[in-house]
Design a protein around this motif. Structure first.
Motif, PDB file in Angstrom:
ATOM      1  N   ASP A 176      -4.294  10.566  -1.942  1.00  0.00           N
ATOM      2  CA  ASP A 176      -4.014   9.128  -1.897  1.00  0.00           C
ATOM      3  C   ASP A 176      -5.138   8.329  -2.538  1.00  0.00           C
ATOM      4  O   ASP A 176      -4.891   7.374  -3.288  1.00  0.00           O
ATOM      5  CB  ASP A 176      -3.813   8.669  -0.446  1.00  0.00           C
ATOM      6  N   ASP A 218      -1.479  -5.682   8.922  1.00  0.00           N
ATOM      7  CA  ASP A 218      -0.851  -4.692   8.049  1.00  0.00           C
ATOM      8  C   ASP A 218      -0.483  -5.285   6.700  1.00  0.00           C
ATOM      9  O   ASP A 218      -0.101  -4.549   5.782  1.00  0.00           O
ATOM     10  CB  ASP A 218       0.425  -4.136   8.700  1.00  0.00           C
ATOM     11  N   ARG A 252       0.170   4.155   7.576  1.00  0.00           N
ATOM     12  CA  ARG A 252      -0.221   4.831   6.334  1.00  0.00           C
ATOM     13  C   ARG A 252       0.233   4.075   5.099  1.00  0.00           C
ATOM     14  O   ARG A 252      -0.499   4.011   4.100  1.00  0.00           O
ATOM     15  CB  ARG A 252       0.335   6.252   6.328  1.00  0.00           C
ATOM     16  N   ASP A 253       1.439   3.486   5.144  1.00  0.00           N
ATOM     17  CA  ASP A 253       1.913   2.779   3.953  1.00  0.00           C
ATOM     18  C   ASP A 253       1.079   1.525   3.701  1.00  0.00           C
ATOM     19  O   ASP A 253       0.770   1.196   2.551  1.00  0.00           O
ATOM     20  CB  ASP A 253       3.397   2.440   4.067  1.00  0.00           C
ATOM     21  N   ALA A 254       0.684   0.841   4.764  1.00  0.00           N
ATOM     22  CA  ALA A 254      -0.166  -0.337   4.605  1.00  0.00           C
ATOM     23  C   ALA A 254      -1.546   0.059   4.083  1.00  0.00           C
ATOM     24  O   ALA A 254      -2.120  -0.613   3.214  1.00  0.00           O
ATOM     25  CB  ALA A 254      -0.300  -1.087   5.920  1.00  0.00           C
ATOM     26  N   TYR A 310      -2.345   2.639   2.243  1.00  0.00           N
ATOM     27  CA  TYR A 310      -2.301   2.990   0.819  1.00  0.00           C
ATOM     28  C   TYR A 310      -2.115   1.752  -0.051  1.00  0.00           C
ATOM     29  O   TYR A 310      -2.782   1.596  -1.077  1.00  0.00           O
ATOM     30  CB  TYR A 310      -1.185   3.994   0.530  1.00  0.00           C
ATOM     31  N   GLY A 311      -1.234   0.843   0.363  1.00  0.00           N
ATOM     32  CA  GLY A 311      -1.025  -0.377  -0.418  1.00  0.00           C
ATOM     33  C   GLY A 311      -2.293  -1.198  -0.551  1.00  0.00           C
ATOM     34  O   GLY A 311      -2.577  -1.765  -1.610  1.00  0.00           O
ATOM     35  N   GLU A 345      -4.524   0.265  -3.265  1.00  0.00           N
ATOM     36  CA  GLU A 345      -4.118  -0.110  -4.626  1.00  0.00           C
ATOM     37  C   GLU A 345      -4.584  -1.536  -4.955  1.00  0.00           C
ATOM     38  O   GLU A 345      -5.064  -1.797  -6.066  1.00  0.00           O
ATOM     39  CB  GLU A 345      -2.602   0.002  -4.771  1.00  0.00           C
TER      40      GLU A 345
END
Length: 336
Positions: free
Chosen positions: A59, A282, A317-319, A321-322, A325
């Motif tokens: 990631d 988040d 996890r999605d927050a 990773y975002g 980025e």
């Protein structure tokens, strides 16, 4: 302007299949072992932690981070993996100490000379080093913070207890650097939480662990996990004092607190690991928001590494990773 590197502070969001994230959020960070948090049976746990570490590394690389950590996938908290591996502490019959919010917490009980029995995190570092070609950082709990997260039934002197932890941490740092760590970061949040003893003897304890070491060291000082400690002061109660250490990097949080960055003037010559991701939400910041937070530091320093405010352990996890980025793109915009 030169590019602004990016990195985690230490932890990344652990997978739900690895650790019971709901139980993790419902309690204060454990100081003794909390094996009940792991979802994987003990005989398969190391393999599962290795797999989670591979995902954390992937990631970070996919998001474009410049300096990688192992995401602390093997840890129940930032400090207890190391603190419970030492000689001289009884973790089966724990003591009690107040955490930074004033709540009593089970903690290691010091019953003899604190000493390092063996390298604790060298395999973690070697695993990270083997799975990326990028620069790597690994974190170690600071000796002052560990001394505040223990019940002393042996030394009878906070300074002597801290110095014993410092000797163990120093041995670990030397082994981690020898094993290929590009940066070793010491986490010392209790210097902010307890500035009076930090000034009285904590700074001496930290310097005993770090001074004279040939390698790149960072010190992280924060207001606590946003998921646990919700209120943020507008300034640090202990920060300029770190200028007297030999640490090349100082890691601070600025996003959630809106910290007055004039304090960086006192840390001239240090690289600042600048927390620019707010972990109390988040919501994924836009790259423009991240860039504006980075630019706030420019009047005071351009020796920067952009990072989250603190560990990302408690984020979905999605927050998480975002946000990484946005961190990378925001750093690019700020340096343009």
């Amino acid at each position: 302007m030169h590019p602004i590197p990016t990195s985690l502070v230490g932890s990344y969001a652990q997978p739900n299949w690895l650790i019971d994230r709901e139980r993790l959020r419902e309690r204060f960070p454990p100081r003794v072992r909390a094996r009940e948090l792991w979802r994987v049976p003990a005989e398969y746990l190391e393999e599962a932690q290795d797999d989670a570490t591979r995902l954390a590394i992937a990631d970070q690389e996919r998001a474009g981070l410049d300096i990688l950590t192992d995401g602390e996938m093997r840890r129940e908290s930032y400090s207890n993996r190391f603190a419970t591996a030492l000689d001289g502490v009884d973790i089966d019959n724990p003591g009690t100490a107040l955490d930074r919010s004033g709540h009593p917490n089970p903690v290691p009980r010091v019953v003899g000379p604190v000493a390092r029995k063996h390298a604790v995190q060298v395999r973690d570092l070697e695993f990270l080093r083997a799975h990326t070609s990028k620069p790597v950082k690994i974190t170690v709990p600071g000796p002052f913070t560990m001394s505040q997260q223990a019940q002393d039934d042996f030394y009878g002197s906070p300074r002597e207890l801290g110095l014993a932890y410092a000797a163990a941490v120093r041995e670990e740092i030397l082994d981690l650097l020898a094993a290929g760590a590009d940066i070793v970061q010491l986490d010392e949040p209790y210097m902010q939480a307890r500035p009076e003893p930090a000034r009285e003897y904590g700074l001496d304890v930290l310097k005993a662990a770090t001074d004279g070491i040939d390698g790149t060291l960072a010190v992280h000082i924060c207001f606590g996990y946003a998921a646990i400690i919700h209120e943020r002061p507008s300034g640090y109660s202990f920060l300029p004092e770190l200028a007297s250490t030999e640490a090349a990097m100082i890691s601070i949080e600025t996003a959630q607190s809106g910290l007055d960055l004039g304090v960086l003037d006192a840390l001239d010559g240090r690289t600042i690991i600048l927390g620019v991701l707010d972990l109390s939400t988040d919501e994924i910041e836009t790259p423009d928001t991240v860039a504006s937070r980075i630019r706030r530091a420019f009047p005071h320093t351009t020796r920067l590494i952009a990072a989250p405010d603190c560990g990302m352990k408690y984020l979905p996890r999605d927050a998480a990773y975002g946000k990484l980025e946005s961190l990378v793109e925001g750093a690019r915009l700020a340096a343009a």
